[in-house]
Design a protein around this motif. Sequence first.
Motif, PDB file in Angstrom:
ATOM      1  N   TYR A  32       0.829  -1.188   0.000  1.00  0.00           N
ATOM      2  CA  TYR A  32       0.000   0.000   0.000  1.00  0.00           C
ATOM      3  C   TYR A  32       0.871   1.248   0.000  1.00  0.00           C
ATOM      4  N   SER A  33       0.405   2.266  -0.668  1.00  0.00           N
ATOM      5  CA  SER A  33       0.966   3.595  -0.436  1.00  0.00           C
ATOM      6  C   SER A  33       0.505   4.009   0.952  1.00  0.00           C
ATOM      7  N   MET A  34       1.413   4.549   1.749  1.00  0.00           N
ATOM      8  CA  MET A  34       1.072   4.934   3.119  1.00  0.00           C
ATOM      9  C   MET A  34       1.379   6.405   3.310  1.00  0.00           C
ATOM     10  N   GLY A  35       0.444   7.099   3.935  1.00  0.00           N
ATOM     11  CA  GLY A  35       0.641   8.527   4.101  1.00  0.00           C
ATOM     12  C   GLY A  35       0.252   9.026   5.478  1.00  0.00           C
ATOM     13  N   ALA A  49       3.028  13.702   4.481  1.00  0.00           N
ATOM     14  CA  ALA A  49       4.072  12.869   3.888  1.00  0.00           C
ATOM     15  C   ALA A  49       3.459  11.593   3.343  1.00  0.00           C
ATOM     16  N   VAL A  50       4.125  10.997   2.364  1.00  0.00           N
ATOM     17  CA  VAL A  50       3.687   9.724   1.807  1.00  0.00           C
ATOM     18  C   VAL A  50       4.916   8.907   1.431  1.00  0.00           C
ATOM     19  N   ILE A  51       4.779   7.605   1.556  1.00  0.00           N
ATOM     20  CA  ILE A  51       5.825   6.685   1.117  1.00  0.00           C
ATOM     21  C   ILE A  51       5.189   5.714   0.131  1.00  0.00           C
ATOM     22  N   SER A  57      10.370   5.682  -2.528  1.00  0.00           N
ATOM     23  CA  SER A  57      10.202   7.122  -2.703  1.00  0.00           C
ATOM     24  C   SER A  57       9.339   7.698  -1.598  1.00  0.00           C
ATOM     25  N   THR A  58       9.678   8.914  -1.212  1.00  0.00           N
ATOM     26  CA  THR A  58       8.898   9.633  -0.212  1.00  0.00           C
ATOM     27  C   THR A  58       8.663  11.055  -0.694  1.00  0.00           C
ATOM     28  N   TYR A  59       7.567  11.626  -0.233  1.00  0.00           N
ATOM     29  CA  TYR A  59       7.212  12.996  -0.585  1.00  0.00           C
ATOM     30  C   TYR A  59       6.722  13.699   0.672  1.00  0.00           C
ATOM     31  N   TYR A  60       7.018  14.990   0.752  1.00  0.00           N
ATOM     32  CA  TYR A  60       6.654  15.761   1.937  1.00  0.00           C
ATOM     33  C   TYR A  60       6.061  17.101   1.528  1.00  0.00           C
ATOM     34  N   PRO A 102      -1.107   3.402  -6.530  1.00  0.00           N
ATOM     35  CA  PRO A 102      -0.065   4.422  -6.383  1.00  0.00           C
ATOM     36  C   PRO A 102      -0.689   5.742  -5.980  1.00  0.00           C
ATOM     37  N   TRP A 103      -0.031   6.443  -5.066  1.00  0.00           N
ATOM     38  CA  TRP A 103      -0.586   7.710  -4.591  1.00  0.00           C
ATOM     39  C   TRP A 103       0.547   8.672  -4.344  1.00  0.00           C
ATOM     40  N   GLY A 104       0.304   9.934  -4.690  1.00  0.00           N
ATOM     41  CA  GLY A 104       1.267  10.986  -4.417  1.00  0.00           C
ATOM     42  C   GLY A 104       0.531  12.281  -4.191  1.00  0.00           C
ATOM     43  N   PRO A 105       1.231  13.309  -3.717  1.00  0.00           N
ATOM     44  CA  PRO A 105       0.560  14.569  -3.377  1.00  0.00           C
ATOM     45  C   PRO A 105      -0.109  15.249  -4.559  1.00  0.00           C
TER      46      PRO A 105
END
Length: 124
Positions: A32-35, A49-51, A57-60, A102-105
């Motif tokens: 899972y994408s985790m945020g 934040a998400v991983i 990969s991580t995003y903040y 997949p998930w991102g900001p």
Amino acid sequence: QVQLVESGGGLVQAGDSLRLSCAASGRTSSPYSMGWFRQTPGKEREFVAVITRNGKSTYYTDSVKGRFTISRDTAKNTVYLQMNSLKSEDTAVYYCAADARPWGPAIKRPMDYWGEGTLVTVSS
């Protein structure tokens, strides 16, 4: 279905550190994408934040870059948020979320699964 339970919130002073944990249970055989998200009274929930599903990969959000670190322990089905140099503006209820896709900001849809939240209070 995936169940998420956050822990680790509390009252700290500005400049202190805190680590939040989010334990996942249920259908965790797939990645899972985790945020992490947070919300204060009267404001919309905001992304923190998400991983990614593979953990590579991580995003903040800009306000926490360099201070917060998201990580995951796949064997324990747990995701963490290490928060350093806390500021009063970090005070919020922090929510853990998961998504099988997949998930991102930049993705505007909400993540599929959410925990109940844990309160972080930073006194100045």
